[in-house]
Structures are given as C-alpha cells and as structure tokens.
Design a protein around this motif. Structure first.
Motif, short mmCIF file in Angstrom:
data_model
loop_
_atom_site.label_atom_id
_atom_site.label_comp_id
_atom_site.label_asym_id
_atom_site.label_seq_id
_atom_site.Cartn_x
_atom_site.Cartn_y
_atom_site.Cartn_z
N PRO A 28 34.98 36.52 -9.98
CA PRO A 28 34.90 35.81 -11.26
C PRO A 28 34.77 36.77 -12.43
O PRO A 28 34.03 37.75 -12.34
N THR A 29 35.47 36.53 -13.52
CA THR A 29 35.38 37.39 -14.71
C THR A 29 35.49 36.53 -15.98
O THR A 29 35.82 35.35 -15.92
N MET A 30 35.26 37.21 -17.10
CA MET A 30 35.51 36.58 -18.40
C MET A 30 36.75 37.20 -19.06
O MET A 30 36.99 36.98 -20.25
N GLN A 61 26.96 30.00 -21.23
CA GLN A 61 26.10 31.17 -21.07
C GLN A 61 25.95 31.98 -22.35
O GLN A 61 25.34 33.04 -22.35
N VAL A 130 25.14 31.04 -16.48
CA VAL A 130 25.84 31.82 -15.46
C VAL A 130 25.72 31.15 -14.10
O VAL A 130 26.71 30.96 -13.39
N VAL A 133 27.90 27.94 -13.93
CA VAL A 133 29.36 28.13 -13.84
C VAL A 133 29.74 28.81 -12.53
O VAL A 133 30.76 28.48 -11.91
N VAL A 134 28.92 29.74 -12.07
CA VAL A 134 29.24 30.41 -10.80
C VAL A 134 29.12 29.41 -9.64
O VAL A 134 29.95 29.41 -8.73
N GLN A 155 22.17 39.82 -13.23
CA GLN A 155 23.08 38.73 -12.87
C GLN A 155 23.35 38.74 -11.36
O GLN A 155 23.36 37.69 -10.71
C1 LIG Z 1 29.97 35.93 -13.56
C2 LIG Z 1 30.63 35.44 -14.86
C3 LIG Z 1 32.15 35.46 -14.70
C4 LIG Z 1 30.19 33.99 -15.07
O1 LIG Z 1 30.74 33.48 -16.25
C5 LIG Z 1 30.19 36.29 -16.05
O2 LIG Z 1 28.82 36.18 -16.28
C6 LIG Z 1 30.63 37.71 -15.96
O3 LIG Z 1 31.77 37.97 -16.30
O4 LIG Z 1 29.84 38.59 -15.55
#
Ligand SMILES: CC(C)(CO)[C@@H](O)C(=O)[O-]
Ligand SMILES: Nc1ncnc2c1ncn2[C@@H]1O[C@H](COP(=O)(O)OP(=O)(O)OP(=O)(O)O)[C@@H](O)[C@H]1O
Ligand code: BAL
Length: 286
Positions: A28-30, A61, A130, A133-134, A155
């Motif tokens: 998972p990423t942003m 988040q 977080v 969504v995770v 995290q």
């Molecule tokens: C794990 C994540 C994708 C959740 O939105 C974010 O916190 C991140 O990019 O680290």
C-alpha cells in the motif's frame, strides 16, 4: 500491469491470480513513488507470484491543517516505476470508492499502545486513519503478505499489532529505509524542500547516527543526547517535533537496561515535516 479503480475489478483480478494458485503480496502507498517504494515492490516480487500495489491519498489520516490537498499526485510516472519494479496490479480507488458511505460514520479501527505518543501525539487521529484504511485495503485485497517501510517505524508497529489483534492471516514484512547518498531518508515530502532546506536535511540522520554511536559506547543519559541533537537540528533551521529513544519492540520509553533500541524523530523545516528513525541492537555489532 493492469490498473483498476473499483473494488469489484480488484477482487476479480485477485481471484483470477488465486485461481492460478498464485501467492499474493500487497504494497500500500500514497503514490509519488521513489526508490523506497520500488524496494518494497521488488521485495514483494521476490516473495510472491502476484504483486498488488495501491495508491490512495487517504483523507482519514490527515489532520485539518496538514498537506492533503498539496500531496503530490503523479500517476503516470508511478505506473512506470511500478511496472519496472515488478508490480502486476495497481489499485487506485477514489475517495468515494473507499468511503462510499462518507467518512463521518465510517467504522474506525483504533490500535491502543503503540499508536500513542510520537506521531500519534503530533498527529491526533492519524493512526486511526491509517489502521482503518489499511484494514479496509487488507479486506479488499486479502493478500498472503504485505510489505511496509521501516521509515514509518511507528506505523509498522501499529500494523503488526492490528494484524495480530484482529487475527488477520497476513504476514507483515518490514523493509529497511532507502536513503539518498547523503543519508536523507527518501520521502515524497522531500519534494517540498527548497535547495537550501534539502542541503541541511541530512543533519537529521547524521544526529541519529551520532546518538546511536554514543549509546553503543555506553552513554545512557538519553535526555542529554536528545538535547544535543535538537540543538544541532535547530542550528540547521529545523523546529523539533519529537526526538525520543524507545524500546524497539514495544515502543515504550527506553530504560538504561534495554538492548533493542530505536531513536525516532520528527522535525519541521519551514512547513515541511520530516520523520526518520534508527533502530539498533546493543548485542549486535553496528
Ligand atoms: C500505509 C498507507 C498507504 C495508508 O494510507 C500510508 O500511511 C503510507 O503510505 O505509509
Ligand atoms: N525511504 C523509504 N524506504 C523504504 N520504504 C519507504 C520509504 N519511504 C516510504 N516508504 C514506505 O512506503 C510505503 C508508502 O509510504 P508513503 O507512500 O507514505 O511514502 P512516503 O515517501 O513515506 O511519503 P510521505 O511523504 O507521506 O512520508 C510505506 O510502507 C512507507 O514506510
Ligand atoms: N507515510 C505515512 C503517511 C502519512 O504521512 O500520512
């Protein structure tokens, strides 16, 4: 690599991979991907047959005065990097797909203990966003394993606890922080720095290394080490958010008897907030 925007398409593609007997890994990423993200995807491709990545800038988040609106969105470049790193399926939901009933009434996942203090104190609600969504992403993808960066050390601890406490059958893998040649941890937020800020930013990792060296040499006055490092950060133009020595597994404040330690920091330069950490084991030579 296929890119899908809906949960329905995501589930269909993952089901097909499962039907072919494939192991599923998830990253998972942003988005606004860099070599740190690529390392996670490459690790996923080594460990599983089918690699799913997601790009979703999760409003839940972000605090009200944080950088949700200006967070960089660079989908085309991200897709190229993902293909190169070995990703098979990219999930890019929009906010309505992730939160079809709105965010206010959304069921939330809250992880006590490891979410408290550090970024949890500076960013109220952040880890609930977080963890929520995770959890949703894990239920959508249902991977065998998921890969996260140790750059976001707290995290990673939150996610390990979440998976344990909610009995999710997902192996969580933490990958080392990828750094620039001068030591700065790669982060999408480094793109906010101007030239002068970028030049001084490596001071953060340098002071973490100096603190770790002093602790390895026997120093146990953590408060003194923190004060010295924060002076160096201030001299370079950073405003400290937090800088703490913690026990690396539990994340509780470190005592002089602890052997596995992590030094974690967050600091502002201008309006940009950077985080970094250094974990080490006093029984393993550094
Ligand atoms: C794990 C994540 C994708 C959740 O939105 C974010 O916190 C991140 O990019 O680290
Ligand atoms: N330098 C890095 N090395 C290894 N993993 C990283 C690095 N930077 C981010 N990651 C990991 O990539 C995943 C997605 O993180 P995210 O998309 O928030 O990237 P980021 O560059 O950390 O962005 P941000 O600016 O929000 O901190 C997380 O598991 C995160 O820990
Ligand atoms: N990399 C953690 C995501 C965030 O800062 O919101």
């Amino acid at each position: 690599m296929n890119t899908v925007k809906s949960v329905r398409e995501l589930r269909a593609a993952v089901a097909q991979a499962r039907a072919e007997g494939k192991q599923i890994a998830f990253v998972p990423t942003m988005g606004n991907l860099h070599a740190g993200h690529a390392a996670l995807v490459e690790k996923a491709a080594q460990r599983a047959d089918f690699v799913v990545a997601s790009i979703f800038v999760n409003p839940l988040q972000f605090g009200p005065s944080e950088d949700l609106d200006k967070y960089p969105r660079t989908l085309l470049a991200d897709q190229e990097k993902l293909v190169e790193a070995g990703c098979h399926l990219l999930f890019t939901p929009d906010v309505e797909e992730m939160y079809p009933h709105g965010m206010d009434g959304q069921t939330r996942v809250s992880v006590p203990g490891v979410s408290e203090g550090l970024c949890g104190a500076s960013r109220p609600g952040h880890f609930e966003g977080v963890a929520t969504v995770v959890s949703k992403l894990f239920n959508m993808v249902q991977p065998d394993l998921a890969i996260f960066g140790q750059k976001d050390f707290q995290q990673l601890a939150v996610i390990r606890t979440l998976v344990r406490d909610l009995n999710m059958p997902i192996q969580i893998i933490g990958e080392p922080t990828v750094r620039a040649d001068d030591g700065l941890a790669l982060s999408s937020r480094n793109g906010y720095l101007n030239t002068a800020q970028r030049e001084v930013a490596p001071v953060l990792y340098r002071t973490l290394q100096e603190m770790a060296t002093a602790i390895r040499a026997g120093e146990r006055d953590y408060a003194k080490l923190v004060a010295v490092a924060q002076q160096q950060h201030s001299a370079a133009g950073f405003s400290p958010d937090y800088l703490e020595v913690r026990e690396a597994n539990s994340l509780r404040p470190a005592t002089s008897d602890d052997r596995r330690l992590v030094i974690l920091l967050a600091a502002f330069i201008g309006s940009t907030r950077l985080i970094d950490n250094l974990a080490f084991d006093l029984d393993t030579p550094g």
